[in-house]
Write a protein that holds these residues in place. Structure first.
Motif: not given
Length: 265
Positions: A64-72
C-alpha cells in the motif's frame, strides 16, 4: 490560526504541489519507521535516518502507500536490497513501476524466499530487517519467519482485531527476534530532542525531491473533485476502486488544504 503544536512544511519549489499531501502524515509515518529501525540496529544518540537499513537486506510486507513509501525510503538511504511483498496484483504492478523488486504472497512463501535469497552464513539466513505495513497478524508472523537470527520487525501496522494468528513460540523464541512498534505518536526513546515531526517531514521532502516524478506518475493514481469525493471514498471502503492514492481536489477559491485518502489495509 496555527496552534503551537502545528508543523508547517513548505512544499519544495521543485516538487509537484499535490505531493505535499505526503508531508503532513503519511511520509513522516514511514520516516519514523526507518528511524525505529535505526534506533534498533544502530543505537546511539547521533542517529541518522538510514542507519537501520544502509547496507542491509530489507523486506517490506505490504504494498500500500505506507509500504511503498517505506521501500523507497529504504532504497534512498542505501539498503543493499529491498523487496516488497503483497498478494494484490494492482499494488505489485505499482511497485514494479516504481522500480521496486516484489513478491506475490499468493503464490510465494515469503519466509522461504528470504531464507534462500539472503544467506549470511551457516544457520544465518533471512532478512536483516522487515518493515511490516499490513494490519494482519498472520503477516506479522510471516515477517518474523523471514528474519535472520536476532533480526528485527519494525511494525507500522495497527491490529484493530487483535493478533490471533501471531505465534511467538517458534522463530521469535528460538532465533531471538525483536518486534518494535513504530507509530507516529512517538519517536524512539531518547531521540525526541533531535527528531520531531518537522524533521520527519523534511526527510519526506527529501524523498519527494528524489522520486517525486515517479510518485506523481505511479502512486498518486486519482485526483477527485470535491463534489465526487463521497462516492470515491465509499468505493474505496467497499474495495470497488483500484486506485492506490486518491486525492480530493477542492476549488481554488477555497483555502482548505487538499485532503487525501488511500486504499491501505
Amino acid at each position: 490560526m496555527l496552534a503551537r503544536s502545528d508543523v508547517v512544511v513548505p512544499v519544495p519549489d521543485d516538487v509537484d504541489p499535490v505531493l505535499g499531501i505526503y508531508l503532513a502524515q503519511m511520509g513522516p509515518i514511514c520516516a519514523n519507521g526507518l528511524l525505529h529501525a535505526a534506533a534498533e540496529l544502530a543505537p546511539g544518540r547521533d542517529v541518522r535516518l538510514g542507519d537501520g537499513v544502509a547496507g542491509r537486506t530489507v523486506l517490506v510486507t505490504g504494498a500500500g502507500v505506507v509500504g511503498l513509501l517505506c521501500a523507497l525510503l529504504a532504497q534512498l538511504h542505501g539498503a543493499a536490497e529491498v523487496v516488497v511483498a503483497d498478494p494484490d496484483p494492482h499494488r505489485l504492478a505499482v511497485a514494479g513501476r516504481l522500480g521496486l523488486d516484489h513478491l506475490d504472497t499468493s503464490s510465494t512463501e515469503v519466509w522461504r524466499w528470504c531464507k534462500d535469497r539472503w544467506r549470511h552464513g551457516p544457520g544465518d539466513r533471512g532478512a536483516d530487517v522487515v518493515l511490516q505495513c499490513r494490519a494482519r497478524s498472520a503477516v506479522l508472523h510471516e515477517a518474523l519467519r523471514s528474519l535472520r537470527p536476532q533480526g528485527s520487525v519494525i511494525d507500522l501496522a495497527f491490529y484493530q482485531g487483535g493478533a490471533d494468528d501471531l505465534r511467538l513460540g517458534e522463530e521469535f523464541h528460538h532465533n531471538g527476534l525483536t518486534i518494535r512498534c513504530a507509530q507516529i505518536g512517538r519517536v524512539p526513546r531518547g531521540l525526541a530532542p533531535d527528531w520531531d515531526r518537522l524533521r520527519l517531514a523534511q526527510e519526506t521532502a527529501r524523498l519527494l525531491r528524489a522520486r517525486g516524478t515517479d510518485l506523481r506518475a505511479h502512486l498518486l493514481t486519482d485526483v477527485v473533485p470535491e463534489r465526487d469525493a463521497p462516492g470515491a471514498l465509499a468505493a474505496l471502503a467497499r474495495r470497488e476502486r483500484a486506485g492506490t492514492q486518491v486525492v480530493i481536489e477542492y476549488p481554488r477559491r477555497r483555502s482548505a488544504v487538499p485532503g487525501a485518502g488511500s486504499a491501505d489495509g
